[in-house]
Enzyme design. Sequence first.
Site, PDB file in Angstrom:
ATOM      1  N   GLY A   1      43.769  46.742  35.095  1.00 25.78           N
ATOM      2  CA  GLY A   1      44.884  47.623  34.713  1.00 25.78           C
ATOM      3  C   GLY A   1      45.430  48.429  35.875  1.00 25.78           C
TER       4      GLY A   1
ATOM      5  N   VAL B   1      52.921  47.946  27.652  1.00 19.38           N
ATOM      6  CA  VAL B   1      53.137  47.993  29.104  1.00 19.38           C
ATOM      7  C   VAL B   1      54.626  48.068  29.437  1.00 19.38           C
ATOM      8  CG1 VAL B   1      52.683  46.844  31.295  1.00 19.38           C
ATOM      9  CG2 VAL B   1      51.006  46.670  29.449  1.00 19.38           C
TER      10      VAL B   1
ATOM     11  N   LYS C   1      39.361  37.611  33.601  1.00 20.47           N
ATOM     12  CA  LYS C   1      39.449  38.499  34.764  1.00 20.47           C
ATOM     13  C   LYS C   1      38.478  38.060  35.858  1.00 20.47           C
ATOM     14  CE  LYS C   1      41.061  42.382  31.974  1.00 20.47           C
ATOM     15  NZ  LYS C   1      40.584  43.481  31.110  1.00 20.47           N
TER      16      LYS C   1
ATOM     17  N   GLY D   1      41.823  52.683  18.544  1.00 23.33           N
ATOM     18  CA  GLY D   1      42.805  51.764  19.113  1.00 23.33           C
ATOM     19  C   GLY D   1      42.327  51.073  20.386  1.00 23.33           C
TER      20      GLY D   1
END
Length: 430
Positions: free
Chosen positions: A135, A15, A206, A188
Amino acid sequence: VEDSVRVGILGCGNVGSALVTILTRDADVIAGRTGLRLEVGPVAVRSTTRERPSAVDRRLLTHDAGAVVADPSVDVIVEVIGGIEPARTLILTALKAGKPVVTANKELIANVGQELFEAAASAGVDLLFEAAVGGGIPLIRLLRESLAGERIRRVTGIVNGTTNFILTRMTEEQATYSEALAEAQQLGYAERDPTADVEGYDAGAKAAILASIAFGARVVAGDVYREGISAITAPDIAFAARLGYVVKLLAVAEQLDDGDLAVRVHPAMVPVTHPLASVRDSFNAVFIEGESVGELMLYGRGAGGMPTASAVVGDLIDAAYNLRAGGVGRTLNPAPVRLRSIDDLTSAYYLDLEVIDRPGVLAQVAGALGRHAVSIRSMEQDGLPEGGGAARVVFITHAARERDVQACLTELRSLDVVARIGTLLRVLGS
Ligand SMILES: NC(=O)c1ccc[n+]([C@@H]2O[C@H](COP(=O)([O-])OP(=O)(O)OC[C@H]3O[C@@H](n4cnc5c(N)ncnc54)[C@H](OP(=O)(O)O)[C@@H]3O)[C@@H](O)[C@H]2O)c1
């Protein structure tokens, strides 16, 4: 007239490096639209020799995160290290020094958010965390601002891209759970140790944040009932498809009629006609039901460096505006709340049993269900491929209480005609 705001960045991984790339690439666009020039200031990392994307100016790298926070030329702090410490202490120090903080750290907000919100409120500076849930999906701002006056009834999200990818592969390619997990790891999407994703811990954090924002309630990660997807089998997915459902890992936060909150993460059968059913691969979505607004859904990239950094940039612009205006955006002060235990929630269920294939068996099973007030909405039966006098029976129940369903399972386990009890899944929207 442009106003320069210097950003100190803690962490330069997925990030952080995407953030530096956006701030460098889009500096003029941002300045043109907002009148703010967001300058990349010092960047704290663990290793100053590690390879970084070309946008990252090595001269800005330092080992000393504390020095970044204390640097008098730094106006705003971004925390993208992750984990509780040292992130917590660094953020508290920045807030106390009057510096707004933007973070993507769900673990931190879901566990010690209250302490941080209080520190931000008493310092009179912003603490923003759009990137911590969903995100790149601008979800927190929507809940905090656009829906601030809305009586929200329920928020149902697909908030973990890894598990959604795995379930999509199982649904569309008939992959087994382990095949789909291996593929997610290869691409990934899943960590080498996938526990946090597949057992629902990430989605649970979350869900706690969603509940806090949607209902102004103090909910921490440990309050969230949690089940993962590792027990879901290919036959469950196939049965679901035959019955008109797809299996999704859902994070649900809802306010019940008496004001209690229920917050949970578990796999569920979602009707193929529901908007969440079409959320495939590693995408995320959040479906909001409100008293006045009705139904609302947001869809997008729930992870990945660039989408997540996009949300951080939005927060940075807000924080910089407020700082320059000498103020602060909305402060958060979640109130204590009563949480309803999963035992007292009702849902329709999917129940998968392997029984001895002989006359009278179904009557025995139906009797057990009936004794616990679990009524059957539909039933399907399949001989098992290996034959041998066993059959698979799959039930969808009407709405029943979790406590009753669990008691019913205990009785079913004691019946000698029941060879195996498979997956128990909740069924959405019935
Ligand atoms: N990745 C995503 O898609 C995503 C999505 C939403 C939210 N988030 C959240 O964003 C945060 C960052 O995630 P990420 O994927 O970018 O993590 P990451 O790739 O592991 O990066 C972490 C960065 O922090 C640095 N770091 C670690 N300990 C440090 C310390 N004590 N002092 C200074 N720097 C330190 C590391 O330095 P080195 O580079 O030198 O090792 C690395 O640059 C997490 O809270 C995560 O939950 C991530």
